[in-house]
Motif scaffolding. Structure first.
Motif, mmCIF file in Angstrom:
data_model
loop_
_atom_site.group_PDB
_atom_site.id
_atom_site.type_symbol
_atom_site.label_atom_id
_atom_site.label_comp_id
_atom_site.label_asym_id
_atom_site.label_seq_id
_atom_site.Cartn_x
_atom_site.Cartn_y
_atom_site.Cartn_z
ATOM 1 N N ASN A 1 0.855 -1.187 -0.060
ATOM 2 C CA ASN A 1 -0.028 0.017 -0.154
ATOM 3 C C ASN A 1 0.911 1.466 -0.009
ATOM 4 O OD1 ASN A 1 0.800 0.143 2.513
ATOM 5 N ND2 ASN A 1 -0.763 -0.908 3.367
ATOM 6 N N LYS A 2 0.253 2.507 -0.059
ATOM 7 C CA LYS A 2 0.992 3.758 -0.051
ATOM 8 C C LYS A 2 1.764 3.697 1.301
ATOM 9 C CE LYS A 2 -2.412 6.000 -3.256
ATOM 10 N NZ LYS A 2 -3.173 7.040 -3.312
ATOM 11 N N LYS A 3 1.553 3.563 2.154
ATOM 12 C CA LYS A 3 2.205 3.779 3.672
ATOM 13 C C LYS A 3 3.517 2.949 3.324
ATOM 14 C CE LYS A 3 1.845 3.161 8.655
ATOM 15 N NZ LYS A 3 0.910 2.882 9.571
ATOM 16 N N GLU A 4 3.288 1.457 3.176
ATOM 17 C CA GLU A 4 4.496 0.886 3.234
ATOM 18 C C GLU A 4 5.612 1.383 2.063
ATOM 19 O OE1 GLU A 4 2.520 -3.309 4.309
ATOM 20 O OE2 GLU A 4 3.076 -3.022 2.258
ATOM 21 N N GLU A 5 5.008 1.966 0.968
ATOM 22 C CA GLU A 5 5.826 2.370 -0.290
ATOM 23 C C GLU A 5 6.517 3.554 -0.027
ATOM 24 O OE1 GLU A 5 3.179 3.108 -3.523
ATOM 25 O OE2 GLU A 5 3.131 1.052 -4.093
ATOM 26 N N LEU A 6 5.711 4.409 1.023
ATOM 27 C CA LEU A 6 6.484 5.691 1.497
ATOM 28 C C LEU A 6 7.530 5.253 2.407
ATOM 29 C CD1 LEU A 6 6.491 8.858 1.651
ATOM 30 C CD2 LEU A 6 4.621 8.597 3.476
ATOM 31 N N ILE A 7 7.455 4.287 3.322
ATOM 32 C CA ILE A 7 8.263 3.890 4.454
ATOM 33 C C ILE A 7 9.567 3.367 3.849
ATOM 34 C CG2 ILE A 7 8.820 2.339 6.063
ATOM 35 C CD1 ILE A 7 6.022 2.509 7.129
ATOM 36 N N GLU A 8 9.360 2.592 2.606
ATOM 37 C CA GLU A 8 10.303 2.238 1.779
ATOM 38 C C GLU A 8 11.290 3.111 0.949
ATOM 39 O OE1 GLU A 8 12.907 -0.977 0.983
ATOM 40 O OE2 GLU A 8 11.008 -1.258 2.188
ATOM 41 N N LYS A 9 10.619 4.283 0.571
ATOM 42 C CA LYS A 9 11.305 5.087 -0.165
ATOM 43 C C LYS A 9 11.913 5.884 0.957
ATOM 44 C CE LYS A 9 10.345 9.386 -2.898
ATOM 45 N NZ LYS A 9 11.145 10.174 -2.076
ATOM 46 N N ASN A 10 11.473 6.301 2.207
ATOM 47 C CA ASN A 10 12.318 7.103 3.188
ATOM 48 C C ASN A 10 13.646 6.116 3.673
ATOM 49 O OD1 ASN A 10 10.529 8.959 3.010
ATOM 50 N ND2 ASN A 10 9.191 8.168 4.974
ATOM 51 N N LYS A 11 13.345 5.069 3.652
ATOM 52 C CA LYS A 11 14.656 4.197 3.787
ATOM 53 C C LYS A 11 15.697 4.265 2.639
ATOM 54 C CE LYS A 11 12.372 0.513 6.804
ATOM 55 N NZ LYS A 11 11.937 -0.748 7.052
ATOM 56 N N ARG A 12 15.128 4.212 1.605
ATOM 57 C CA ARG A 12 16.298 4.102 0.685
ATOM 58 C C ARG A 12 17.087 5.559 0.587
ATOM 59 N NH1 ARG A 12 12.330 1.366 -2.511
ATOM 60 N NH2 ARG A 12 11.516 3.559 -3.230
ATOM 61 N N ASP A 13 16.210 6.570 0.764
ATOM 62 C CA ASP A 13 16.820 7.891 0.725
ATOM 63 C C ASP A 13 17.451 8.255 1.915
ATOM 64 O OD1 ASP A 13 15.124 8.534 -1.446
ATOM 65 O OD2 ASP A 13 13.284 9.539 -0.138
ATOM 66 N N GLN A 14 17.252 7.747 3.035
ATOM 67 C CA GLN A 14 18.204 7.755 4.087
ATOM 68 C C GLN A 14 19.619 6.947 4.128
ATOM 69 O OE1 GLN A 14 18.109 9.732 6.925
ATOM 70 N NE2 GLN A 14 19.806 9.152 7.622
ATOM 71 N N GLU A 15 19.307 6.055 3.413
ATOM 72 C CA GLU A 15 20.817 4.965 2.999
ATOM 73 C C GLU A 15 21.664 5.919 1.865
ATOM 74 O OE1 GLU A 15 21.759 0.625 1.736
ATOM 75 O OE2 GLU A 15 19.659 1.146 1.657
ATOM 76 N N LYS B 1 21.838 8.936 1.691
ATOM 77 C CA LYS B 1 22.510 10.151 2.376
ATOM 78 C C LYS B 1 23.667 9.394 3.187
ATOM 79 C CE LYS B 1 18.390 13.083 2.834
ATOM 80 N NZ LYS B 1 17.515 13.648 3.502
ATOM 81 N N ASP B 2 23.347 8.259 3.688
ATOM 82 C CA ASP B 2 24.618 7.800 4.572
ATOM 83 C C ASP B 2 25.630 7.210 3.776
ATOM 84 O OD1 ASP B 2 22.874 8.326 6.870
ATOM 85 O OD2 ASP B 2 22.135 6.215 7.000
ATOM 86 N N ILE B 3 25.444 6.844 2.738
ATOM 87 C CA ILE B 3 26.587 6.599 1.733
ATOM 88 C C ILE B 3 27.300 7.396 1.214
ATOM 89 C CG2 ILE B 3 27.105 5.452 -0.447
ATOM 90 C CD1 ILE B 3 24.620 3.490 -0.073
ATOM 91 N N LYS B 4 26.587 8.656 1.028
ATOM 92 C CA LYS B 4 27.203 9.893 0.423
ATOM 93 C C LYS B 4 28.358 10.371 1.625
ATOM 94 C CE LYS B 4 26.488 14.250 -1.719
ATOM 95 N NZ LYS B 4 25.249 15.213 -2.029
ATOM 96 N N ALA B 5 27.645 10.315 3.022
ATOM 97 C CA ALA B 5 28.276 10.900 3.898
ATOM 98 C C ALA B 5 29.652 10.196 4.241
ATOM 99 C CB ALA B 5 27.451 10.887 5.301
ATOM 100 N N ASP B 6 29.265 8.650 3.943
ATOM 101 C CA ASP B 6 30.596 7.812 4.157
ATOM 102 C C ASP B 6 31.733 8.062 3.187
ATOM 103 O OD1 ASP B 6 29.365 6.650 6.314
ATOM 104 O OD2 ASP B 6 28.662 5.133 5.496
ATOM 105 N N LEU B 7 31.118 8.259 1.961
ATOM 106 C CA LEU B 7 32.038 8.586 0.867
ATOM 107 C C LEU B 7 33.056 9.817 1.161
ATOM 108 C CD1 LEU B 7 30.357 7.455 -2.334
ATOM 109 C CD2 LEU B 7 31.706 5.916 -0.854
#
Length: 696
Positions: free
Chosen positions: A227-241, A243-249
């Motif tokens: 559903n839309k809620k699960e898609e939004l949660i998954e999208k936020n996780k990908r965006d945060q990941e 950002k973390d990858i960019k910060a590590d680099l």
């Protein structure tokens, strides 16, 4: 004058102690601050330091030479019983002395009243001769003891008008100060391991059931759309990941730019803290690149093995060909890969450092059969778990076996060398159960263990202890862990009592009175159980018979473990009234991690390695069961000496052959386990078994 009646008084003041005396000359404990005056007799400190002014020997030295510190006690000098002190002054004379002392602060002279004592003053004109040194060592006459129980007074406000004074023990503070900086709790590790095993078993059962089902029916089942809620949660996780990858680099690039010395580049890059798996893989690859430029083979191999054990690297190998195999190159030409932008990030990362990975693998390949010897001699400080790139450790098989017995409330005897991991088992037992009896042979161990559990359990009312000097019970109904020596615990817990003890009936909480009895213990741990032959061995045997709960016995030096198991089983049968209801398991482990190298100072003022075999004789090797503590370097040196003397007779001990044979045995046992699960029809294990056999 020599009679000491008149003395010169300085204008300054100092502290002196004057106590009230009764009619027998005993002190009443009242301390005041007064001026220095002639009526104050020399204090003990003055008597102890006056020998410096006289130039003679110290009274303490005299006492040691003639029977120790007890010889200084005037009560011990006479043959009869100790007598009371003589009255020094009356109350009226002391008041006059204080008034005269106050007046002396304004002037310079003080007329002291005549001293009550009639003892003759020793003249300082002739210094005493020092006693002859007979070469006898000082006798020990005093031991450390608690003069008073460590407690403090606390005022507790119950209401606006009522404040109550209570006594509070300071033992939690004492244990806190003795506690280590960190305390490891193995409960989380063992729970995670059990959860992983249960999930693997459950996943296998589910897959086995799914394999039995009809494939056509299984294909008809549609996948549920999120559903839309699960898609939004998954999208936020990908965006945060992302950002973390960019910060590590960015961290890694900044660390590389800030380094001014090429020799320290690898250390500085590895010091950066990465949050993501991609960041950690790139960090290892950048360290490998820096160390290849420096040519440090030990670090290169260490980093290479860390990279090869990385999960992302293993996943990237399926997309990127990095070993130069001709057959794989032909397959790559027939089936070209997709463009780089469609590859996974880890595959692109591996391709970026493809050159460095090939160079590291070439170095490892060139060592060939000398690789094992190279690890023993050059990488002894980097073998697991010392490698900084392969952090973390796992429970050994024998530890898992004992922990399963502990979970099943079964008794066990563990015979394993020092530093092999017995503390993990005892710590888990104390953390996992509500109330545990922990018996140790010596008082220093009591304080060490109690302080560790005080830190680990993080509570002021969790640990009770008993030594020959004192006992401590926290201000709680029941303490979680009771630590003590055998005699002290027997004295504290074995009581002539009814249903309720005196400690429970007292209105005031007695910190020095333990809860008696053994029925409320859920487990009993006997550490260093070889102390059965020690001074408190009889008390230790009685404690083993007292407890009715399961027991855990730990030791590193048991020569007759089977005989001890048989005796322990008879004790457990008597406790349970049913033969073999609590079967005592004997677990023996001989492996040990050793990294302490013995060194000796040579006449040339250099530190040379001292091999443990240097102190052995042929008679001892033939007639005794010798256990040698060999470091990796010692093992390599021993093989070199044996090969030089015996040649082909010790060919099986050659490091490369020995470790290869050991690896084959472990691989065979792993394949046998995979095959047994694959025969059950579990798809995951069937595929894993096929990959393993194809690889071999």
């Amino acid at each position: 004058p020599e009679d000491g009646k008149i003395r010169i008084q300085d204008q300054g003041t100092s502290k002196a102690t004057m106590s009230e005396y009764d009619e027998y000359g005993e002190e009443r404990g009242i301390t005041r601050e007064i001026k220095d005056s002639g009526n104050v007799a020399p204090s003990r400190a003055d008597a102890d330091t006056s020998w410096r002014r006289r130039g003679g020997p110290s009274p303490v030295t005299q006492g040691i030479g003639s029977g120790g510190a007890l010889a200084l006690d005037p009560r011990k000098q006479s043959g009869g019983p100790p007598t009371r002190k003589e009255p020094v002054q009356t109350r009226a004379s002391r008041i006059e002395a204080m008034r005269a002392n106050q007046n002396a602060g304004r002037g310079g002279l003080t007329v002291a009243p005549p001293a009550a004592s009639t003892k003759k003053v020793v003249s300082t004109s002739q210094p005493e001769k020092p006693p002859e040194d007979k070469g006898a060592p000082p006798q020990r006459t005093f031991d450390v003891y608690w003069q008073s129980y460590p407690q403090e007074t606390v005022w507790i406000r119950k209401s606006r008008k009522e404040t109550v004074k209570e006594r509070k023990s300071r033992m939690p503070v004492v244990l806190r100060n003795l506690a280590p900086d960190t305390a490891f709790n193995p409960q989380s590790m063992w729970e995670a391991e059990k959860k992983r095993i249960e999930e693997a078993a459950a996943r296998g059962d589910v897959e086995q059931q799914a394999a039995v089902m009809n494939n056509k029916k299984q294909q008809k089942n549609k996948v549920k759309k999120p559903n839309k809620k699960e898609e939004l949660i998954e999208k936020n996780k990908r965006d945060q990941e992302e950002k973390d990858i960019k910060a590590d680099l960015e961290k890694l690039e900044n660390a590389a730019k800030s380094c001014r010395s090429k020799a320290e580049l690898g250390k500085i890059i590895f010091a950066a803290k990465c949050l993501t798996a991609i960041g950690r893989l790139r960090q290892l690859l950048m360290v490998l690149e820096a160390e290849i430029k420096e040519g440090n083979e030990a670090i290169i191999l260490d980093v290479l093995w860390a990279i090869e054990s990385n999960g992302l690297y293993c996943a990237a190998l399926e997309q990127e060909d990095d070993d130069g195999d001709a057959e794989k190159k032909d397959n790559k030409k027939k089936n070209p890969k997709s463009p780089n932008q469609q590859r996974s990030p880890e595959a692109n990362l591996v391709k970026e450092f493809k050159k460095e990975l090939k160079m590291a693998k070439r170095i490892r390949k060139e060592l060939g059969t000398k690789l094992a010897s190279f690890q023993l001699e050059k990488m002894y400080d980097r073998l697991p778990p010392l490698s900084p790139f392969l952090k973390g450790w796992k429970l050994d098989a024998w530890q898992k076996k004992v922990l399963r017995h502990v979970d099943a409330r079964k008794s066990a005897i563990v015979c394993a060398p020092t530093s092999s991991g017995k503390t993990i088992i005892s710590t888990y037992t104390c953390v996992n159960y509500k109330r545990v009896l922990f018996v140790v042979p010596t008082e220093p161990l009591v304080w060490q263990v109690a302080a560790m559990f005080q830190r680990l359990l993080a509570g002021s009312g969790q640990v009770a202890l008993a030594t020959n000097q004192l006992a401590y019970r926290p201000s709680e109904d029941k303490s979680k862990v009771v630590v003590g020596t055998p005699l002290a615990l027997e004295s504290a817990l074995v009581k002539i009592r009814g249903i309720v003890g005196e400690e429970a009936q007292a209105k005031r909480w007695d910190y020095a009175q333990l809860d008696g009895g053994f029925d409320d213990f859920e487990y009993a741990v006997f550490d260093e159980v070889h102390a059965l032959d020690g001074d408190e061995g009889a008390a230790l045997q009685r404690l083993i018979r007292y407890v009715s709960c399961p027991t855990l016995a730990l030791s590193a030096t048991i020569g007759n473990a089977q005989a001890l198991q048989k005796w322990w089983q008879s004790i457990r049968d008597d406790a349970t009234d049913k033969p073999n209801e609590d079967c005592v398991e004997l677990v023996e482990h001989k492996g040990r991690f050793i990294n302490v190298q013995n060194l000796i100072l040579s006449p040339k003022k250099t530190l040379d390695r001292l091999h443990p075999c240097a102190a052995l004789t042929a008679e001892r090797l033939l007639n005794e069961d010798v256990s040698l503590a060999l470091t990796p370097t010692d093992a390599s040196t021993l093989y070199t000496a044996l090969a030089k003397e015996y040649g082909d007779q010790v060919a099986d001990l050659e490091p490369s052959k020995w470790f290869n044979d050991l690896a084959k045995q472990e691989e065979a046992s792993r394949l046998a386990e995979l095959k047994a699960r694959a025969d059950r029809g579990i798809p995951t294990f069937v595929a894993a078994y096929e990959r393993a056999t194809k690889k071999n």
